[in-house]
Scaffold this motif. Structure first.
Motif, short mmCIF file in Angstrom:
data_model
loop_
_atom_site.label_atom_id
_atom_site.label_comp_id
_atom_site.label_asym_id
_atom_site.label_seq_id
_atom_site.Cartn_x
_atom_site.Cartn_y
_atom_site.Cartn_z
N GLY A 19 5.04 -2.41 1.92
CA GLY A 19 3.70 -3.34 1.52
C GLY A 19 4.56 -4.36 1.66
N LEU A 39 3.62 10.74 -4.22
CA LEU A 39 4.10 9.47 -3.90
C LEU A 39 4.74 8.84 -5.13
N LEU A 103 -3.50 11.90 -2.43
CA LEU A 103 -4.62 12.09 -2.06
C LEU A 103 -5.61 11.28 -0.38
N ALA A 224 -6.80 5.51 -6.94
CA ALA A 224 -5.33 5.13 -6.95
C ALA A 224 -4.53 3.73 -6.99
C1 PZK Z 1 -1.49 5.36 -0.88
N1 PZK Z 1 -1.21 2.91 -0.58
C2 PZK Z 1 -1.24 1.07 -0.72
C3 PZK Z 1 0.24 1.58 -2.51
C4 PZK Z 1 2.78 0.76 -0.24
C5 PZK Z 1 1.54 1.15 0.02
N2 PZK Z 1 -2.26 8.40 -4.51
C6 PZK Z 1 -2.17 7.53 -3.59
N3 PZK Z 1 -2.00 8.78 -1.96
C7 PZK Z 1 -2.21 8.99 -1.15
N4 PZK Z 1 -1.35 6.93 -0.62
C8 PZK Z 1 -1.79 6.27 -2.08
C9 PZK Z 1 -1.90 6.38 -2.41
C10 PZK Z 1 -1.74 5.81 -4.11
N5 PZK Z 1 -1.31 4.52 -4.35
C11 PZK Z 1 -1.38 3.88 -1.80
N6 PZK Z 1 -0.98 3.12 0.22
C12 PZK Z 1 -1.22 4.92 1.00
C13 PZK Z 1 0.59 0.91 -1.31
C14 PZK Z 1 1.88 0.57 -2.66
C15 PZK Z 1 2.89 0.65 -1.79
F1 PZK Z 1 3.70 -0.03 0.24
#
Ligand code: PZK
Length: 301
Positions: A19, A39, A103, A224
């Motif tokens: 991001g 993650l 998630l 999250a």
């Molecule tokens: C998730 N992001 C935004 C955050 C980035 C982008 N626990 C989770 N499980 C699945 N997906 C996400 C999360 C969380 N938090 C969050 N995109 C997906 C994001 C940080 C850096 F590049």
């Protein structure tokens, strides 16, 4: 992020996505397979202002925001479970990364507003309401709302702007039950945030949180991403709060003031990139992030 500015290569992790200011990785197991239920969330030291990425970076910004977010997750634990598993992360990102449960993320930006400004103020001026909630007459930029209002938006791709979602659109996306719970929780998180922050000289005008559904267990909503940081929320210094005009930003004010001063030589409307931040602006900005952390948590950074 510029294409020349590649995310850190982390042995044992696969880069998934970046991001504006954070990077996402997946752990790779001993068998060489991606661990599909976790993650690694890495906060960078990058800062954006007026929709531009600043250079140089702000030292310790990623660590301050990561520690603040972890502290808030604890303060909110009786309201909602969160995705944090561990802060045991590679040395290269020590202090500014968290290992989290992967998630199924909701496709809604959950926003709540406690004070009126920005997009909420524009909508109020046009309609007298915000996201379908009727508001009293006479409110101005910076006014405190009678109670926090849920003002969800779509999740637009990087570079595009999120659009407001009506209550019907949120229900169509999430179902009535989950939609009601997301609204209730988002407003409760902001209300709790302001109860705590008000005692410490900071107002939280509004905040954006992200929820996911856990694939195992009860399958309930899990908080999250990052929570109640200056990147996800508008922090205002309480002693300077004066409804009727735009409020100074707790964290970015030195950057904005310098960029718009004759000293920077930048013509924002000409469309070109901003100049490099001078060292004193970088240092003052770092100090504001540290100050916010220390005031809110009562701990030394
Ligand atoms: C998730 N992001 C935004 C955050 C980035 C982008 N626990 C989770 N499980 C699945 N997906 C996400 C999360 C969380 N938090 C969050 N995109 C997906 C994001 C940080 C850096 F590049």
């Amino acid at each position: 992020m510029r294409v020349t500015d590649l995310p850190t290569d982390l042995p044992g992790y696969e880069h998934i996505y970046s991001g504006k200011v954070r990077d996402l990785y997946a752990p790779v197991g001993d068998d060489g397979q991606v661990v599909d239920d976790q993650l690694l969330l890495v906060a960078s030291n990058r800062l954006s202002a007026y929709d531009w990425m600043m250079s140089p970076e702000i030292p310790d910004k990623g660590a301050v925001l990561t520690r603040l977010s972890l502290w808030w997750f604890d303060q909110l634990a009786d309201l909602v479970p969160n995705h944090v598993i561990s802060t045991d992360v590679p040395d290269a990102v020590a202090g500014r990364a968290v290992l989290v449960r992967r998630l199924d993320m909701l496709k809604v930006e959950a926003i709540a507003r406690a004070y009126l400004t920005g997009g909420g103020l524009e909508e109020y001026r046009e309609k007298g309401s915000v996201s379908g909630v009727a508001l009293p007459e006479g409110l101005v930029d910076g006014s405190k709302l009678p109670e926090p209002v849920f003002t969800p938006t779509t999740k637009a791709p990087v570079g595009e702007h999120d659009l407001p979602m009506s209550p019907d659109e949120v229900e169509a996306e999430l179902g009535a039950e989950v939609a009601a719970e997301v609204s209730r929780l988002t407003r409760a998180i902001l209300a709790r945030g302001n109860e705590i922050a008000a005692e410490r000289g900071i107002l939280i005008a509004d905040t954006k949180v992200e929820f996911g559904l856990s694939s195992e267990g009860t399958g309930g909503l899990v908080l999250a991403d990052e929570v109640l940081t200056p990147d996800s929320s508008r922090f205002w210094p309480a002693d300077l709060w004066e409804p009727g005009h735009p409020q100074p930003s707790y964290d970015k004010q030195f950057v904005r003031d310098w960029l718009t001063s004759p000293e920077s030589g930048w013509d924002r409307k000409a469309g070109g990139p901003p100049p490099e931040l001078p060292q004193h602006v970088v240092e003052q900005t770092r100090a504001k992030y540290v100050e916010a952390y220390e005031r809110l948590t009562g701990e030394t950074f």
